[in-house]
Design an enzyme around this catalytic site. Structure first.
Site, PDB file in Angstrom:
ATOM      1  N   GLU A 177      84.187  39.828  75.968  1.00 11.63           N
ATOM      2  CA  GLU A 177      83.049  40.557  75.409  1.00 11.63           C
ATOM      3  C   GLU A 177      81.925  40.746  76.433  1.00 11.63           C
ATOM      4  O   GLU A 177      81.266  41.792  76.450  1.00 11.63           O
ATOM      5  CB  GLU A 177      82.528  39.833  74.166  1.00 11.63           C
ATOM      6  CG  GLU A 177      83.563  39.655  73.062  1.00 11.63           C
ATOM      7  CD  GLU A 177      84.134  40.971  72.540  1.00 11.63           C
ATOM      8  OE1 GLU A 177      83.552  42.038  72.813  1.00 11.63           O
ATOM      9  OE2 GLU A 177      85.165  40.941  71.849  1.00 11.63           O
ATOM     10  N   CYS A 187      96.091  41.115  80.408  1.00 18.31           N
ATOM     11  CA  CYS A 187      94.731  40.933  80.899  1.00 18.31           C
ATOM     12  C   CYS A 187      93.863  40.374  79.775  1.00 18.31           C
ATOM     13  O   CYS A 187      94.107  40.636  78.593  1.00 18.31           O
ATOM     14  CB  CYS A 187      94.191  42.291  81.363  1.00 18.31           C
ATOM     15  SG  CYS A 187      92.492  42.291  81.955  1.00 18.31           S
TER      16      CYS A 187
END
Length: 334
Positions: free
Chosen positions: A250, A265
């Site tokens: 985030e 990823c």
């Protein structure tokens, strides 16, 4: 004579066409070998500029280990047809939006804890804070903890869900974070022990961010049983790994990185804990190149520090990835 006359056209054809063709092929193969041998390997800090950094990272870190498998039914990439963001697109000067960046006056990452954190959860957050300081190479400062329950919330900002129990609406926390973002903060993110929801249509959400306002909030409520974490180191480490993945994912978004669709990823999207657990705790070479170039991060030294961090947390697979990456990068730095 009849035998000689019959073969003459074939001999002439061989001399006229086949022999020159063989020579041409031989010359072509020699040229290719010379070109490959003379072509320089890409370097992590190319003199021609940043556009080659992502290619260099892929080359050095052996991109084959990162390839994404075909998404299964119900997974994020099966439900969300995202096109991804290349390294060049991230730095595209022709767009009206530039990546969020740290500046000399705005370099701190601020953390805000909302809810009732016990000693085990605070110890977990200490590790998350240490991890973020290594990953982003920016100073981290934690603001005073705030309580979050129905007594200090407007009735429009919480609910009791039929399956999930007490939940807090993300908009309340995001509004509060925007108002309290310090002037020297590049971003302010919150972690809470409460379950979250964005609106009445959703049953829950792991977290939510306002990218260009540089704030975000994420819940730890679904990352591990609080009581079990106190006595079981494996459950504690799993909750830590999930929280660290969520944090770098985030915060990566706030630094303008979009979901990764190219490789395995930490910036892949996820619909549930199973998908989060299946993602690595590190960025792929392309996404790492974006954040490295944005924040002007060191290469091999950063990987060495991350390897040491994950080794201390008994996450040997992640630690070994960073250790091997540090060795490969160091060869090019020398």
């Amino acid at each position: 004579m009849k035998y000689e006359v019959t073969l003459l056209p074939q001999v002439l054809f061989y001399q006229a066409f086949i022999i020159p063709m063989k020579k041409s092929i031989l010359y072509l193969l020699i040229s290719i070998c010379l070109f490959v041998a003379c072509t320089p390997k890409p370097k992590p800090f190319p003199s021609q500029g940043l556009n080659n950094l992502a290619d260099s990272m892929e080359f050095v870190l052996q991109k084959n280990q990162f390839y994404i498998e075909e998404p299964k039914s119900g997974e994020w990439l099966e439900r969300n047809k995202e096109r991804g963001q290349t390294f060049t697109e991230y730095w595209n000067k022709n767009t009206n939006i530039s990546p969020i960046r740290a500046t000399e006056q705005r370099r701190k990452i601020y953390l805000q804890l909302y809810g009732n954190f016990d000693k085990t959860q605070l110890r977990l957050m200490d590790s998350v804070e240490r991890f973020l300081s290594i990953f982003y190479e920016l100073p981290i400062e934690r603001l005073a903890q705030k309580k979050l329950d129905s007594t200090n919330l407007d009735t429009t900002n919480w609910r009791v869900h039929s399956r999930n129990g007490f939940q807090v609406k993300t908009v309340f926390i995001l509004d509060s974070l925007e108002k309290n973002l310090p002037e020297d903060g590049v971003l302010l993110v919150s972690f809470t022990t409460n379950d979250l929801y964005p609106n009445k249509k959703w049953s829950f959400v792991f977290g939510q961010a306002r990218l260009y306002n540089r704030v975000g909030v994420w819940s730890m409520a679904r990352f591990g049983d609080v009581e079990a974490m106190k006595d079981d180191i494996d459950i504690f480490n799993l909750a830590l790994k999930r929280t660290c993945k969520t944090a770098v994912h985030e915060i990566g978004h706030i630094f303008s990185l979009q979901h990764c669709v190219f490789y395995r990823c930490a910036l892949q999207g996820a619909n549930n804990l199973t998908e989060i657990d299946g993602h690595p705790s590190y960025f792929c070479p392309v996404c790492d190149a974006k954040i490295i170039s944005n924040l002007n991060l060191p290469l091999s030294k950063r990987y060495e520090n991350l390897a040491a961090f994950w080794k201390n947390q008994q996450q040997l697979e992640t630690s070994n990835y960073y250790r091997k990456s540090a060795l490969m990068i160091k060869r090019l730095e020398e």
